[in-house]
Design a protein around this motif. Structure first.
Motif, mmCIF file in Angstrom:
data_model
loop_
_atom_site.group_PDB
_atom_site.id
_atom_site.type_symbol
_atom_site.label_atom_id
_atom_site.label_comp_id
_atom_site.label_asym_id
_atom_site.label_seq_id
_atom_site.Cartn_x
_atom_site.Cartn_y
_atom_site.Cartn_z
ATOM 1 N N GLN A 85 60.655 30.003 57.432
ATOM 2 C CA GLN A 85 60.233 28.635 57.688
ATOM 3 C C GLN A 85 61.188 27.638 57.042
ATOM 4 O OE1 GLN A 85 57.285 28.300 59.832
ATOM 5 N NE2 GLN A 85 58.185 30.346 59.922
ATOM 6 N N THR A 86 61.463 26.524 57.732
ATOM 7 C CA THR A 86 62.348 25.483 57.222
ATOM 8 C C THR A 86 61.707 24.122 57.465
ATOM 9 O OG1 THR A 86 63.544 25.356 59.334
ATOM 10 C CG2 THR A 86 64.440 26.837 57.649
ATOM 11 N N GLY A 87 62.213 23.092 56.767
ATOM 12 C CA GLY A 87 61.751 21.731 56.984
ATOM 13 C C GLY A 87 60.267 21.564 56.718
ATOM 14 N N VAL A 88 59.580 20.880 57.638
ATOM 15 C CA VAL A 88 58.142 20.631 57.486
ATOM 16 C C VAL A 88 57.369 21.943 57.465
ATOM 17 C CG1 VAL A 88 56.119 19.546 58.533
ATOM 18 C CG2 VAL A 88 58.319 18.360 58.552
ATOM 19 N N ASP A 89 57.803 22.910 58.272
ATOM 20 C CA ASP A 89 57.130 24.212 58.281
ATOM 21 C C ASP A 89 57.180 24.849 56.895
ATOM 22 O OD1 ASP A 89 56.434 24.187 60.994
ATOM 23 O OD2 ASP A 89 58.403 24.919 61.589
ATOM 24 N N ARG A 90 58.345 24.747 56.228
ATOM 25 C CA ARG A 90 58.463 25.319 54.894
ATOM 26 C C ARG A 90 57.567 24.595 53.903
ATOM 27 N NH1 ARG A 90 57.829 29.303 52.491
ATOM 28 N NH2 ARG A 90 58.256 29.174 50.282
ATOM 29 N N ALA A 91 57.488 23.260 53.987
ATOM 30 C CA ALA A 91 56.623 22.487 53.100
ATOM 31 C C ALA A 91 55.158 22.905 53.269
ATOM 32 C CB ALA A 91 56.788 20.994 53.369
ATOM 33 N N VAL A 92 54.748 23.099 54.515
ATOM 34 C CA VAL A 92 53.374 23.541 54.781
ATOM 35 C C VAL A 92 53.149 24.944 54.221
ATOM 36 C CG1 VAL A 92 51.774 24.188 56.626
ATOM 37 C CG2 VAL A 92 53.041 22.038 56.769
ATOM 38 N N GLN A 93 54.162 25.797 54.335
ATOM 39 C CA GLN A 93 54.032 27.151 53.793
ATOM 40 C C GLN A 93 53.902 27.126 52.270
ATOM 41 O OE1 GLN A 93 53.822 30.117 55.690
ATOM 42 N NE2 GLN A 93 53.126 30.824 53.680
ATOM 43 N N VAL A 94 54.608 26.235 51.605
ATOM 44 C CA VAL A 94 54.501 26.100 50.150
ATOM 45 C C VAL A 94 53.082 25.687 49.761
ATOM 46 C CG1 VAL A 94 55.240 24.721 48.161
ATOM 47 C CG2 VAL A 94 56.938 25.641 49.740
ATOM 48 N N VAL A 95 52.531 24.701 50.460
ATOM 49 C CA VAL A 95 51.158 24.265 50.184
ATOM 50 C C VAL A 95 50.179 25.415 50.410
ATOM 51 C CG1 VAL A 95 49.312 22.721 50.934
ATOM 52 C CG2 VAL A 95 51.641 21.843 50.674
ATOM 53 N N GLY A 109 54.472 34.016 68.262
ATOM 54 C CA GLY A 109 55.880 33.935 67.905
ATOM 55 C C GLY A 109 56.555 32.626 68.276
ATOM 56 N N ARG A 110 55.824 31.668 68.843
ATOM 57 C CA ARG A 110 56.433 30.419 69.309
ATOM 58 C C ARG A 110 56.128 29.232 68.402
ATOM 59 N NH1 ARG A 110 55.327 30.582 75.904
ATOM 60 N NH2 ARG A 110 56.246 32.655 76.265
ATOM 61 N N TRP A 111 55.217 29.398 67.455
ATOM 62 C CA TRP A 111 54.819 28.292 66.593
ATOM 63 C C TRP A 111 55.319 28.533 65.177
ATOM 64 C CZ3 TRP A 111 49.474 25.666 67.461
ATOM 65 C CH2 TRP A 111 49.247 25.476 68.823
ATOM 66 N N GLY A 112 55.667 27.445 64.476
ATOM 67 C CA GLY A 112 55.956 27.520 63.061
ATOM 68 C C GLY A 112 54.701 27.268 62.235
ATOM 69 N N ALA A 113 54.883 27.199 60.916
ATOM 70 C CA ALA A 113 53.732 27.085 60.018
ATOM 71 C C ALA A 113 52.984 25.767 60.200
ATOM 72 C CB ALA A 113 54.196 27.237 58.574
ATOM 73 N N ALA A 114 53.708 24.646 60.360
ATOM 74 C CA ALA A 114 53.042 23.343 60.395
ATOM 75 C C ALA A 114 52.050 23.214 61.554
ATOM 76 C CB ALA A 114 54.081 22.223 60.427
ATOM 77 N N PRO A 115 52.456 23.430 62.820
ATOM 78 C CA PRO A 115 51.473 23.300 63.902
ATOM 79 C C PRO A 115 50.383 24.367 63.841
ATOM 80 C CG PRO A 115 53.559 24.153 64.751
ATOM 81 C CD PRO A 115 53.811 23.720 63.350
ATOM 82 N N ALA A 116 50.730 25.571 63.375
ATOM 83 C CA ALA A 116 49.727 26.631 63.299
ATOM 84 C C ALA A 116 48.661 26.300 62.267
ATOM 85 C CB ALA A 116 50.399 27.959 62.969
ATOM 86 N N VAL A 117 49.085 25.820 61.106
ATOM 87 C CA VAL A 117 48.120 25.456 60.059
ATOM 88 C C VAL A 117 47.299 24.241 60.497
ATOM 89 C CG1 VAL A 117 47.914 24.514 57.716
ATOM 90 C CG2 VAL A 117 49.367 26.503 58.147
ATOM 91 N N LEU A 118 47.923 23.306 61.195
ATOM 92 C CA LEU A 118 47.170 22.152 61.703
ATOM 93 C C LEU A 118 46.075 22.613 62.663
ATOM 94 C CD1 LEU A 118 46.984 19.064 61.721
ATOM 95 C CD2 LEU A 118 48.558 19.047 63.664
ATOM 96 N N LEU A 119 46.388 23.567 63.523
ATOM 97 C CA LEU A 119 45.379 24.113 64.422
ATOM 98 C C LEU A 119 44.267 24.796 63.630
ATOM 99 C CD1 LEU A 119 44.313 24.911 67.235
ATOM 100 C CD2 LEU A 119 45.788 26.943 67.109
ATOM 101 N N ALA A 120 44.643 25.590 62.620
ATOM 102 C CA ALA A 120 43.646 26.277 61.804
ATOM 103 C C ALA A 120 42.720 25.282 61.112
ATOM 104 C CB ALA A 120 44.342 27.166 60.767
#
Length: 384
Positions: free
Chosen positions: A57-67, A337-348
């Motif tokens: 994960q990079t960028g916003v996705d990485r930030a969401v993964q850290v949280v 396999g098409r979504w990064g962490a940010a949109p996936a976590v937002l959906l969750a």
């Protein structure tokens, strides 16, 4: 967790068939904690549903993964497991081993169906199988339960650290542990694959994670013995210690986990396991302390809404799997396999928050969730 000792409880004589606990008999704190745990579990599990790797994960996705790593990863599942032990211990104390055994066997069957027909990451069957150990703890005091939990927990965490050290110089890359899904797979093909590996996964997972999960169940049983969750006003000093020491240890370990999850090496993946679960337990206890103190002070505020989703946790847990596999799996939405962490976590987050008014509606309409009602009927024989 230093719980005050109490006389060992013994099951009260029953004048009639066992009855389930009614809504009016429930303390709100366990349901609030369970609802919050469900929120965190889906935020973490969405990585498996969506099919992304943490360390890519990079960028916003990485930030969401850290949280996610700092506040939810290992934390929510530890809290959920302790609450499972808390509930099983209460059932054992009130109604004895026969009824608890029936409930665990029903949950084992339901978890098996979930694991084969819906999602490979089922925890219900694993919990139900391992929680049978609690049948031999009915006469243990809170202090004895804590001691046994400590021995099992130290053994499991220590084994994980030693395993990671043994591979510290390995050039191998870590594996993601994601389901083996490819575009165009049918539902029948996915189910066939899960059915072929389910029993091995259940037994293997129980052997590997058993000491740690049983330790968490024992901690929950100790909380049940002491009345920590049903009488939190009697345990203010303990709740304050849990909040300070739990979060004081858990949050730095969450930061370490977030860093380890940027590393693709096998050694980093192995050491991340005890860091995740050890820090997860510390933070989970910290969350119990914070939410418990808020409950004592009458300041739960919006958090109280999570009691509804926690009350029907089984229905919500299965519903989460149904929604997520519908979105991501190849036989439905095909987004794996098409979504990064940010949109996936937002959906969750959206799915879990939507479950709050849905749960409130179920409780107003039926007084329970459909799966809770099914389990109640199978366990209690339809008696109300």
């Amino acid at each position: 967790m230093n719980l005050p000792a109490e006389p060992t409880p013994t099951p009260a004589p029953e004048s009639g068939p066992p009855q389930p606990v009614t809504v009016r008999d429930r303390s709100p704190l366990p349901d609030v904690l369970r609802g919050l745990a469900l929120l965190g579990i889906l935020i973490v599990n969405v990585q498996d549903f969506a099919g992304f790797r943490e360390w890519t994960q990079t960028g916003v996705d990485r930030a969401v993964q850290v949280v996610t790593d700092m506040f939810f990863n290992g934390r929510s599942i530890s809290l959920f497991a302790m609450l499972f032990g808390w509930g099983a211990a209460g059932l054992l104390t009130r109604h004895g081993s026969g009824l608890l055994t029936r409930r665990l066997l029903v949950l084992l069957g339901l978890g098996t169906l979930h694991g084969v027909l819906v999602w490979h990451g089922d925890i219900i069957s694993n919990y139900a199988l391992l929680a049978l150990v609690l049948l031999v703890t009915v006469r243990l005091s809170a202090r004895a339960l804590l001691g046994l939990a400590g021995v099992l927990g130290v053994y499991w965490l220590g084994s994980g650290v030693l395993l990671a050290l043994a591979y510290q110089n390995s050039p191998r890359l870590r594996t993601a542990g994601l389901p083996d899904l490819t575009a165009g797979m049918t539902y029948a093909q996915v189910v066939a694959g899960r059915a072929a590996t389910f029993l091995d996964d259940l037994i293997g997972g129980s052997l590997y994670n058993g000491p740690w999960l049983i330790a968490l169940f024992l901690l929950g049983a100790a909380a049940q013995r002491s009345g920590l969750l049903t009488r939190p006003h009697e345990h203010r000093p303990l709740l304050r210690r849990l909040a300070v020491w739990g979060l004081g240890l858990g949050l730095p370990l969450g930061g370490l986990l977030a860093w380890l999850n940027t590393q693709p090496s096998l050694a980093a993946g192995l050491i991340a396991i005890p860091v995740r679960m050890g820090g997860g337990l510390a933070s989970a206890l910290g969350y119990v302390g914070v939410v418990g103190l808020l409950a004592v002070q009458g300041r739960l505020g919006p958090l109280r809404a999570f009691a509804a989703s926690g009350h029907v946790a089984l229905t919500n847990y299965i519903l989460q799997s149904l929604v997520m596999t519908t979105v991501f799996y190849p036989y439905a939405g095909g987004q794996f396999g098409r979504w990064g962490a940010a949109p996936a976590v937002l959906l969750a987050l959206g799915v879990t928050l939507a479950q709050i008014p849905l749960s409130q509606w179920m409780l107003r309409t039926w007084g329970s969730g459909p799966l809770e009602e099914l389990v109640r009927t199978l366990v209690y024989g339809g008696r109300r």
